[in-house]
Write an enzyme that holds these catalytic residues in place. Structure first.
Site, PDB file in Angstrom:
ATOM      1  N   ASP A 142     -53.073   5.817 -41.381  1.00 57.02           N
ATOM      2  CA  ASP A 142     -53.051   4.460 -40.877  1.00 57.02           C
ATOM      3  C   ASP A 142     -52.950   3.412 -42.194  1.00 57.02           C
ATOM      4  OD1 ASP A 142     -53.338   1.662 -40.016  1.00 57.02           O
ATOM      5  OD2 ASP A 142     -55.045   2.238 -38.533  1.00 57.02           O
ATOM      6  N   GLU A 197     -59.462   3.735 -33.352  1.00 53.91           N
ATOM      7  CA  GLU A 197     -58.110   3.415 -33.464  1.00 53.91           C
ATOM      8  C   GLU A 197     -57.201   4.999 -33.847  1.00 53.91           C
ATOM      9  OE1 GLU A 197     -58.106   0.885 -36.918  1.00 53.91           O
ATOM     10  OE2 GLU A 197     -58.933  -0.759 -35.798  1.00 53.91           O
ATOM     11  N   LYS A 225     -62.373  -9.401 -38.867  1.00 59.15           N
ATOM     12  CA  LYS A 225     -62.649  -8.227 -38.640  1.00 59.15           C
ATOM     13  C   LYS A 225     -63.576  -7.425 -39.737  1.00 59.15           C
ATOM     14  CE  LYS A 225     -60.404  -3.644 -37.282  1.00 59.15           C
ATOM     15  NZ  LYS A 225     -59.257  -2.952 -36.855  1.00 59.15           N
ATOM     16  N   ASP A 246     -55.377  -3.933 -29.608  1.00 58.65           N
ATOM     17  CA  ASP A 246     -55.701  -3.546 -30.782  1.00 58.65           C
ATOM     18  C   ASP A 246     -56.148  -4.641 -31.595  1.00 58.65           C
ATOM     19  OD1 ASP A 246     -55.310  -2.815 -33.699  1.00 58.65           O
ATOM     20  OD2 ASP A 246     -53.322  -2.382 -33.455  1.00 58.65           O
TER      21      ASP A 246
HETATM   22  P1  ADP Z   1     -53.410  -4.175 -39.337  1.00 61.65           P
HETATM   23  O1  ADP Z   1     -53.897  -3.150 -38.713  1.00 61.65           O
HETATM   24  O2  ADP Z   1     -54.036  -4.375 -40.690  1.00 61.65           O
HETATM   25  O3  ADP Z   1     -53.538  -5.553 -38.481  1.00 61.65           O
HETATM   26  P2  ADP Z   1     -50.671  -3.844 -39.173  1.00 61.65           P
HETATM   27  O4  ADP Z   1     -50.536  -2.574 -38.569  1.00 61.65           O
HETATM   28  O5  ADP Z   1     -50.149  -4.746 -38.179  1.00 61.65           O
HETATM   29  O6  ADP Z   1     -52.094  -4.404 -39.762  1.00 61.65           O
HETATM   30  O7  ADP Z   1     -49.555  -3.957 -40.441  1.00 61.65           O
HETATM   31  C1  ADP Z   1     -49.384  -5.080 -41.061  1.00 61.65           C
HETATM   32  C2  ADP Z   1     -48.794  -4.633 -42.101  1.00 61.65           C
HETATM   33  O8  ADP Z   1     -47.344  -4.150 -42.133  1.00 61.65           O
HETATM   34  C3  ADP Z   1     -48.364  -6.013 -43.416  1.00 61.65           C
HETATM   35  O9  ADP Z   1     -48.645  -6.076 -44.589  1.00 61.65           O
HETATM   36  C4  ADP Z   1     -46.560  -5.954 -42.920  1.00 61.65           C
HETATM   37  O10 ADP Z   1     -46.023  -6.517 -44.319  1.00 61.65           O
HETATM   38  C5  ADP Z   1     -46.369  -4.680 -43.136  1.00 61.65           C
HETATM   39  N1  ADP Z   1     -44.930  -4.264 -42.404  1.00 61.65           N
HETATM   40  C6  ADP Z   1     -44.636  -4.494 -41.430  1.00 61.65           C
HETATM   41  N2  ADP Z   1     -43.533  -4.065 -41.135  1.00 61.65           N
HETATM   42  C7  ADP Z   1     -43.150  -3.532 -42.282  1.00 61.65           C
HETATM   43  C8  ADP Z   1     -41.877  -2.701 -42.811  1.00 61.65           C
HETATM   44  N3  ADP Z   1     -40.599  -2.689 -42.210  1.00 61.65           N
HETATM   45  N4  ADP Z   1     -41.847  -2.298 -43.826  1.00 61.65           N
HETATM   46  C9  ADP Z   1     -42.832  -2.357 -44.803  1.00 61.65           C
HETATM   47  N5  ADP Z   1     -44.214  -2.892 -44.338  1.00 61.65           N
HETATM   48  C10 ADP Z   1     -44.094  -3.647 -43.059  1.00 61.65           C
HETATM   49 MG    MG Z   2     -54.256  -1.360 -37.549  1.00 61.52          MG
END
Ligand code: ADP
Ligand code: MG
Length: 615
Positions: free
Chosen positions: A199, A175, A76, A15
């Site tokens: 998402d 995705e 990205k 991912d």
């Molecule tokens: P991406 O797909 O953009 O790479 P992710 O799916 O890894 O991102 O999500 C990252 C985001 O999720 C960050 O903004 C992080 O603060 C948020 N996040 C992670 N855990 C929590 C939580 N328990 N509550 C709220 N937001 C969260």
């Molecule tokens: Mg993602």
């Protein structure tokens, strides 16, 4: 490399996220994310040092404030895009945007133009090295995920990034498709179903509507067709963090960049902690003054409300584009770290009128699905998608470490079952529901699937609360467990994928073990039940006796007490040296006490009616 070693190396799933990236594999041990618990989510940050060193991940992110002009985030977003399109985003980047070959966007570092596929390539390489170190085999092929809306240029740039990382792309998978695969969505029986993938990540929101089409149709990843997609490329968890900081500052300005970064960091931590807590407190130094900051669940809910509303606007558009009503959606899948927000979960459930899938970690589900796709392409695991019966029984832990099975092995899915329980201690206001899988009678021989607590039960004597536990396994094998206390109406639930991390061999062994140990397990379970029930009986008799002793015949009381002492001794013995206790003798003694105690209970009831204390 020889033919053999290529065959042994798995096709991993990656991912490649805007905020975080991760790598997973699906082998004989089932699908799992690599890189350990702590380091599994790797920040998509890359620093190009002046000495030529390329630093990737957590350290690059952590030290970004020290090297702002050398640290690149969100590469990205720039993949396959033209420099002029990306100028709008340049303010969010601390590294200047430059124009590379064919007008493509790049990052200006040390007078050179670093292309986004080099930056994403560095991320992919780091992931590959971590996976190789963990698996001990060279990795050459990967399934990499991309947003459903990526155009040809963006997809080609992703392939280039992989090549830069020494990986060949076995397939690029959307995705939302990967997330669906992780949940086993898309088996032949589900053709025609529509699935929404919601998402919400760190910087972007995507809503995708997929339709499952019969296997023989020529579409991507065999059976998923994108009907509509919508989103917001400037909406995610980072925006929520900034809004929390605004809420704290309430108009006042912060002095330095590092103070602002500290506030943002605390905002993110507080936000994440509120997934399970209701209030978070911390003292931070801001404008050289120590400030006590706090955030409550209610405050967070109102901060995130407008962001959620914007995501729902996108969801509405997707449904309208495909002329589909929410009720025509069979499943809603939550993806992205920000869907851990309690408010997001409840609003999405309300919008679509159904509980969304959240059994798998929302920030890992895409990588897991990519790994499953990799295993399918490698010809390793076709079985993963075929689950028509429960491979092992599902149940919960009861007092004394025994299990109560609600759904038996080989039950066809979907299926549902419920059972009633009560508490074992007076005034107990919470119960732990521990969900287990397996054929054996005691939890130490079963697989633990998950635990949740039902809290807020009004204090009542042991045995009085009416607890109902319901198991529901749907078509995809997703298990929802709900616990309800009938008298007060308090409820709690959990969602689990029991098939995850369980291999066929393990299932077969657990089943075989249950036959080998059937006799001894049954004996122990019987002893445990006898012990638990006898202990409660003795407690009730002692309480009744304390109230009405004077109204009873002395010889009767003496006999009753002697029986209670003997049964108590057996309970203790059954707990510590169960092998020496004869269950038959135990059962007889318990039954004898049941009969003898009828009188004391009768007198106690008559007494309390007269005394007016019943009701
Ligand atoms: P991406 O797909 O953009 O790479 P992710 O799916 O890894 O991102 O999500 C990252 C985001 O999720 C960050 O903004 C992080 O603060 C948020 N996040 C992670 N855990 C929590 C939580 N328990 N509550 C709220 N937001 C969260
Ligand atoms: Mg993602």
């Amino acid at each position: 490399m020889s033919e053999d070693s290529t065959a042994a190396a798995p096709i991993v799933g990656i991912d490649l996220g805007t905020t975080n990236s991760l790598i997973a594999v699906c082998d004989a041990r089932g699908p799992r994310v690599l890189g350990g618990v702590a380091s599994a989510l790797m920040p998509s940050a890359v620093r190009y040092g002046s000495d030529g060193e390329v630093c990737v991940g957590a350290r690059a992110k952590l030290e970004a404030a020290v090297f702002p002009e050398r640290t690149i985030f969100s590469s990205k977003r720039f993949l396959g895009r033209r420099a002029e399109e990306m100028r709008a985003f340049s303010s969010a980047q601390s590294v200047p945007i430059c124009e590379g070959p064919r007008g493509l966007a790049g990052f200006a570092i040390d007078g050179k133009c670093v292309l986004p596929q080099d930056v994403s390539g560095a991320i992919l390489r780091e992931l590959r090295l971590r996976a190789e170190a963990e698996l001990g085999v060279p990795i050459t092929r990967a399934v990499i995920t991309v947003p459903a809306y990526f155009d040809d240029a963006q997809r080609q740039a992703t392939r280039d990034a992989a090549r830069n990382a020494g990986l060949s792309v076995a397939r690029l998978v959307n995705e939302p498709t990967a997330a669906s695969l992780a949940y086993g969505i898309g088996r032949g029986t589900q053709a025609g179903e529509r699935v929404v993938i919601y998402d919400l990540g760190g910087g972007t929101f995507d809503c995708t509507l997929l339709e499952i089409v019969p296997k023989d149709t020529e579409v991507e990843s065999d059976c998923f067709q994108v009907l509509a997609t919508s989103g917001d490329t400037a909406l995610g968890g980072d925006d929520i963090d900034r809004a929390i900081v605004e809420h704290w500052l309430a108009g006042s300005t912060v002095g330095s960049i590092s103070e602002r970064m500290q506030l943002l960091e605390f905002a993110q931590r507080a936000k994440c902690a509120l997934a399970t807590e209701v209030r978070v407190d911390e003292v931070v130094v801001c404008n050289a003054i120590a400030k006590a900051l706090s955030l409550t669940r209610a405050e967070l809910d109102s901060i995130v409300a407008p962001f959620i509303e914007r995501t729902l606007v996108c969801c509405r558009r997707v449904l309208a584009d495909a002329s589909i009503a929410p009720k025509d959606i069979a499943r809603v899948v939550l993806v992205g770290g920000s869907t851990r927000l309690v408010r997001v979960r409840s609003e999405v459930a309300k919008f679509f009128g159904r509980e969304p899938y959240l059994a798998l970690d929302p920030d890992r589900v895409v990588a897991l699905g990519a790994a499953i796709q990799g295993a399918i392409l490698a010809g390793d695991r076709r079985d993963l998608l075929l689950l028509d019966v429960l491979p092992l029984s599902l149940g919960i832990e009861t007092v004394g470490g025994a299990t109560a099975k609600l759904l038996m092995r080989n039950t066809p899915i979907p299926s549902r079952a419920s059972e009633k329980f009560s508490t074992s201690k007076d005034g107990q206001t919470s119960v732990k529901v521990h969900v287990v899988q397996g054929e054996r009678e005691f939890i130490e021989h079963c697989r633990s699937l998950g635990t949740f607590h039902l809290t807020g039960i009004p204090p009542m004597p042991a045995g009085i609360p009416q607890l109902e536990v319901e198991f529901l396994v749907d078509q995809n094998g997703v298990l929802s467990v709900r616990a309800l206390e009938r008298r007060s109406g308090v409820a709690a639930s959990i969602q689990i994928m029991p098939s995850f991390g369980l291999t066929e061999e393990e299932a077969a062994k657990m089943d075989a073990d249950s036959i080998t140990h059937a006799r001894s397990d049954m004996r122990r379970h019987r002893l445990t039940d006898l012990r638990v029930h006898s202990t409660l009986d003795i407690k009730w008799i002692a309480e009744a006796l304390a109230r009405v002793r004077d109204a009873l015949d002395g010889a009767y009381v003496a006999d009753l007490e002697q029986q209670m002492v003997r049964l108590t001794a057996l309970c203790v013995e059954a707990e510590h040296t169960p092998d020496t206790v004869d269950p038959e003798e135990f059962s007889k003694l318990k039954q004898a006490l049941d009969v003898s105690s009828v009188r004391v209970h009768e007198v106690a009831i008559a007494h309390s009616i007269r005394g007016g204390s019943i009701l």
